[in-house]
Design a protein around this motif. Structure first.
Motif, mmCIF file in Angstrom:
data_model
loop_
_atom_site.group_PDB
_atom_site.id
_atom_site.type_symbol
_atom_site.label_atom_id
_atom_site.label_comp_id
_atom_site.label_asym_id
_atom_site.label_seq_id
_atom_site.Cartn_x
_atom_site.Cartn_y
_atom_site.Cartn_z
ATOM 1 N N ALA A 147 45.267 35.355 60.448
ATOM 2 C CA ALA A 147 44.761 36.423 61.312
ATOM 3 C C ALA A 147 43.509 35.979 62.067
ATOM 4 N N ARG A 148 42.643 35.232 61.396
ATOM 5 C CA ARG A 148 41.416 34.743 62.054
ATOM 6 C C ARG A 148 41.775 33.871 63.243
ATOM 7 N N TYR B 194 44.426 35.908 55.762
ATOM 8 C CA TYR B 194 43.121 36.009 56.412
ATOM 9 C C TYR B 194 42.948 34.894 57.446
ATOM 10 N N ASP C 194 50.153 43.365 65.869
ATOM 11 C CA ASP C 194 48.791 43.899 65.855
ATOM 12 C C ASP C 194 48.007 43.517 64.612
ATOM 13 N N VAL C 195 48.710 43.363 63.492
ATOM 14 C CA VAL C 195 48.038 43.169 62.211
ATOM 15 C C VAL C 195 48.851 42.223 61.329
ATOM 16 N N LYS D 104 43.473 38.583 64.997
ATOM 17 C CA LYS D 104 44.099 39.849 64.626
ATOM 18 C C LYS D 104 43.430 40.409 63.372
ATOM 19 N N ARG D 105 43.682 41.664 63.116
ATOM 20 C CA ARG D 105 43.219 42.329 61.906
ATOM 21 C C ARG D 105 44.114 41.889 60.743
ATOM 22 N N THR D 106 43.576 41.911 59.526
ATOM 23 C CA THR D 106 44.365 41.523 58.358
ATOM 24 C C THR D 106 44.159 42.500 57.208
#
Length: 191
Positions: free
Chosen positions: A79-80, A76, A62-63, A84-86
């Motif tokens: 995740a980008r 970052y 998820d992260v 996903k969230r970072t």
């Protein structure tokens, strides 16, 4: 993009350094990978991280969480690309923790992302911070595993490139014995 092409990018941007280095682990080495020098070229790094994204196919999370400072920009971009969230952890009074209002929901699946892993000490501290916050760390990834496969985690470990770069305890460091001063290019203070 293969391992040699990734290393060539490090060489191109003078990010694969040779000399006498004091690592954040306290060990010494004759090579140092300064990922921030390649991260300043996001248009080139995008392709490198896209290769890692392929290797992470099938890892459900998820992260993305990275330790500060070295892993922040890498985490970052990873995740980008993976949508996903970072978050990142940082040291408070010597302990890796989530700050700045960051939180992980109980049971949230975490991909731990570090730019370069040598001993895995910072990575393990980041894993502990995520678990203490309620997260479930499902895998560890990095651009370069410079331990030659010696870094071990309780989670699956998925590096993009694996190198076997020698490290030395300062008491047996050949460069120290030659009288060459050690340079500390990393971000963590040695105690």
């Amino acid at each position: 993009m293969n391992a040699e092409q990734v290393l060539e990018l490090y060489r191109k941007h003078n990010a694969l350094l040779e000399g006498h280095f004091l690592l954040s682990s306290g060990l010494h080495s004759d090579k140092f990978l300064q990922s921030e020098l390649i991260m300043q070229h996001p248009y080139e790094v995008e392709a490198v991280i896209a290769e890692l994204v392929k290797k992470l196919d099938g890892v459900e999370f998820d992260v993305v969480v990275s330790p500060a400072i070295g892993g922040i920009r890498f985490g970052y971009e990873l995740a980008r690309q993976m949508k996903k969230r970072t978050l990142f952890t940082e040291r408070v009074d010597g302990t890796m923790t989530l700050r700045r209002g960051f939180s992980i929901a109980k049971g949230e699946k975490v991909l731990l992302a570090e730019d370069v892993i040598t001993t895995g000490k910072s990575t393990k501290e980041c894993i502990d911070a995520c678990i203490n916050a309620g997260g479930d760390v499902v895998a560890v990834t990095c651009l370069i595993d410079r331990s030659g496969g010696k870094a071990e985690f309780d989670q699956p470990f998925i590096p993009l490139v694996q190198l076997d770069v020698q490290t030395f305890d300062p008491s047996v460091c050949p460069m120290c014995k030659e009288g060459t001063p050690a340079y500390k290019p990393g971000s963590r203070n040695i105690k």
